[in-house]
Design a protein around this motif. Structure first.
Motif, mmCIF file in Angstrom:
data_model
loop_
_atom_site.group_PDB
_atom_site.id
_atom_site.type_symbol
_atom_site.label_atom_id
_atom_site.label_comp_id
_atom_site.label_asym_id
_atom_site.label_seq_id
_atom_site.Cartn_x
_atom_site.Cartn_y
_atom_site.Cartn_z
ATOM 1 N N ARG A 29 -9.669 -1.955 0.040
ATOM 2 C CA ARG A 29 -9.078 -3.212 -0.390
ATOM 3 C C ARG A 29 -7.747 -3.473 0.319
ATOM 4 N NH1 ARG A 29 -11.394 -1.405 -5.186
ATOM 5 N NH2 ARG A 29 -9.481 -0.690 -6.188
ATOM 6 N N SER A 30 -7.543 -4.689 0.710
ATOM 7 C CA SER A 30 -6.358 -5.172 1.420
ATOM 8 C C SER A 30 -6.315 -4.676 2.858
ATOM 9 C CB SER A 30 -5.055 -4.795 0.691
ATOM 10 O OG SER A 30 -5.006 -5.396 -0.580
ATOM 11 N N PRO A 34 -2.817 -14.732 5.291
ATOM 12 C CA PRO A 34 -3.417 -15.271 4.065
ATOM 13 C C PRO A 34 -4.251 -16.510 4.395
ATOM 14 C CG PRO A 34 -1.112 -15.883 4.197
ATOM 15 C CD PRO A 34 -1.370 -14.934 5.340
ATOM 16 N N THR A 90 0.364 -2.771 2.284
ATOM 17 C CA THR A 90 -0.505 -3.444 1.307
ATOM 18 C C THR A 90 0.265 -3.958 0.089
ATOM 19 O OG1 THR A 90 -1.059 -1.318 0.266
ATOM 20 C CG2 THR A 90 -2.531 -2.121 2.003
ATOM 21 N N VAL A 143 0.808 -7.574 0.673
ATOM 22 C CA VAL A 143 -0.437 -8.347 0.565
ATOM 23 C C VAL A 143 -0.776 -8.575 -0.899
ATOM 24 C CG1 VAL A 143 -2.916 -8.341 1.065
ATOM 25 C CG2 VAL A 143 -1.296 -7.480 2.771
ATOM 26 N N GLU A 144 -0.544 -7.559 -1.726
ATOM 27 C CA GLU A 144 -0.924 -7.589 -3.131
ATOM 28 C C GLU A 144 0.210 -8.064 -4.045
ATOM 29 O OE1 GLU A 144 -2.119 -3.548 -3.579
ATOM 30 O OE2 GLU A 144 -3.907 -3.768 -2.297
ATOM 31 N N SER A 145 1.250 -8.623 -3.471
ATOM 32 C CA SER A 145 2.437 -9.009 -4.230
ATOM 33 C C SER A 145 2.241 -10.260 -5.070
ATOM 34 C CB SER A 145 3.604 -9.258 -3.265
ATOM 35 O OG SER A 145 3.339 -10.410 -2.451
ATOM 36 N N TYR A 151 -2.202 -9.251 9.013
ATOM 37 C CA TYR A 151 -2.882 -9.886 7.885
ATOM 38 C C TYR A 151 -2.370 -11.313 7.764
ATOM 39 C CZ TYR A 151 -3.799 -11.386 3.118
ATOM 40 O OH TYR A 151 -4.179 -12.126 2.017
ATOM 41 N N ASP A 178 -8.563 -6.307 5.354
ATOM 42 C CA ASP A 178 -8.259 -7.706 5.652
ATOM 43 C C ASP A 178 -7.300 -7.851 6.826
ATOM 44 O OD1 ASP A 178 -9.861 -8.648 3.555
ATOM 45 O OD2 ASP A 178 -8.251 -8.333 2.103
ATOM 46 N N ARG A 211 1.703 2.418 0.441
ATOM 47 C CA ARG A 211 1.589 0.994 0.133
ATOM 48 C C ARG A 211 2.596 0.141 0.899
ATOM 49 N NH1 ARG A 211 2.963 -0.512 -4.598
ATOM 50 N NH2 ARG A 211 1.579 -2.311 -4.685
ATOM 51 N N TYR A 256 -8.978 2.022 -2.284
ATOM 52 C CA TYR A 256 -7.753 1.229 -2.257
ATOM 53 C C TYR A 256 -6.602 2.149 -1.865
ATOM 54 C CZ TYR A 256 -6.120 3.152 -6.755
ATOM 55 O OH TYR A 256 -5.680 3.989 -7.753
#
Length: 416
Positions: A143-144, A168, A203, A206-208, A166, A147, A200, A42
């Motif tokens: 991860r992320s 969603p 990412t 993306v992970e927010s 990316y 994608d 980050r 990650y």
């Protein structure tokens, strides 16, 4: 990537070797074959980290699978130049296994996560016979990052951009975050996809927790400080911004992007480029997060010797009053050419940034407030706050910024 071997390729330089002990754990190898092994990475605050290995079997695992199971992981690290100078061997470090569990057909091994810089390989020693099987499909997953999909875009003037996107799932049209990477991630001095892996910056969005599209162009090379006084580089930046604008419009036309929620964020060189992008297209963005911005509006760093002053006293990072006043007037003049007060901007930087002077954001924030901007914010981190973020340099103010939920939520509250 598939090959018949007992080695797992983690990246271009890292191998995971699987070796077995003599005794076996309680698993019937004739009825439940091991199909694949996935190394899980990650993106942490300062790049790639490793924290998990997943083994996928043909059939669901039974509770007795874990009875007597033993695993030992050892990482081999290259110490870089110091190792060459002292003829030192590579470091071998045991990587603590923190948890082992199974979910359906998967055996999951959690490892105490670690920074992968200098990592050459990981050896996994186990009493489970399948770990040495040579007929497997080995995979690596970040991860992320994995994608994102890479594309190329050719603008009307022929400018070609290499970019990662990316999207969603089941959320179109979606908000769009444009991530402008730093100078250390340009292709000329890094590697493809460094714009997604170095930190980050991409990412984090993306992970927010918000279903957001994220776009990141990886630029060929960095630009100089004080680009406003370098005509060829400044013209190139404008061409890149025009190409990015056309790219974003293509996403809008494909009904993938919500035109009222297009955002931009950037750090260092990317922060400076982001400012110029906003000024070039002031009606495009609903909000911006500009971090440790390079001086793309008014030349400051080279002119007043403010960049890369690692060993200088704090006083050397400060402008004399007359220099501040003249630069402030130049900034006012530059910002009078276009109205960006309608774009909410959150400026963030260390107050003692020794690479990119904070005067760009300090002056811009103040001038925009005077011009009528009402939704802007400005965060200047103290040395103590930067130290609490465990960063190697005060310049890395994207670490506390992208870890601040208040800033992330503020972005998604903004609409045009």
């Amino acid at each position: 990537m598939t090959f018949k071997s007992s080695l797992l390729l983690l990246s271009s330089t890292v191998l995971l070797s699987l070796t077995g002990c003599v005794s076996h754990a309680n698993l019937d190898t004739t009825t439940n074959a091991l199909n694949s092994v996935t190394a899980q990475w990650y993106i942490g605050d300062q790049g790639k980290r490793f924290d998990r290995i997943e083994y996928q079997f043909a059939q669901p695992l039974q509770p007795q699978t874990l009875a007597g199971l033993k695993l030992k992981l050892v990482g081999t690290f290259h110490d870089g130049q110091s190792a060459k100078e002292h003829n030192s061997p590579n470091r071998r470090v045991e990587l603590p296994v923190t948890h082992i569990d199974w979910v359906g057909k998967s055996l999951v091994v959690d490892v105490q996560d670690f920074d992968t810089k200098g990592l050459l390989g990981i050896e996994v020693d186990s009493n489970l016979a399948q770990l040495t099987t040579s007929h497997l499909v080995y995979k690596t997953h970040i991860r992320s990052v994995d994608d994102f999909v890479q594309h190329q875009f050719v603008a009307k003037d022929g400018t070609t951009l290499s970019y990662w996107l990316y999207l969603p799932k089941d959320a179109q049209p979606a908000p769009l975050m444009v991530w402008e990477h730093g100078g250390g991630e340009v292709l000329a001095s890094s590697y493809p996809r460094a714009n997604l892996e170095a930190n980050r910056g991409a990412t984090a969005w993306v992970e927010s927790g918000h279903p957001t599209a994220v776009l990141s162009v990886q630029f060929p090379e960095n630009y100089s400080f004080g680009i406003a006084d370098i005509p060829d580089q400044f013209a190139q930046m404008q061409r890149y911004n025009t190409a990015q604008y056309e790219l974003i419009q293509s996403l809008v036309n494909a009904k993938l992007i919500d035109t009222k929620r297009i955002y931009i964020s950037g750090a260092s060189s990317g922060g400076g480029a982001g400012l110029r992008f906003i000024m070039q297209y002031p009606k495009l963005f609903a909000a911006a997060v500009i971090i440790a911005a390079k001086d793309t509006i008014v030349p400051l760093s080279d002119k007043y010797h403010l960049a890369y002053r690692f060993d200088a006293p704090i006083s050397a990072l400060r402008l004399a009053e007359e220099d501040y006043e003249s630069s402030y007037q130049e900034m006012e003049n530059a910002l009078s050419d276009t109205n960006i007060t309608g774009v909410p901007i959150w400026f963030a930087q260390a107050q003692n940034d020794r690479i990119c002077t904070p005067y760009t954001s300090i002056m811009m924030f103040d001038i925009l407030q005077k011009q009528g901007a009402k939704a802007n914010h400005h965060t200047l981190y103290s040395d103590q706050e930067m130290a609490a973020s465990h960063v190697p340099l005060n310049h890395f103010s994207w670490v506390p910024t992208l870890n601040n939920p208040k800033i992330i939520e503020w972005v998604y509250q903004q609409h045009r």
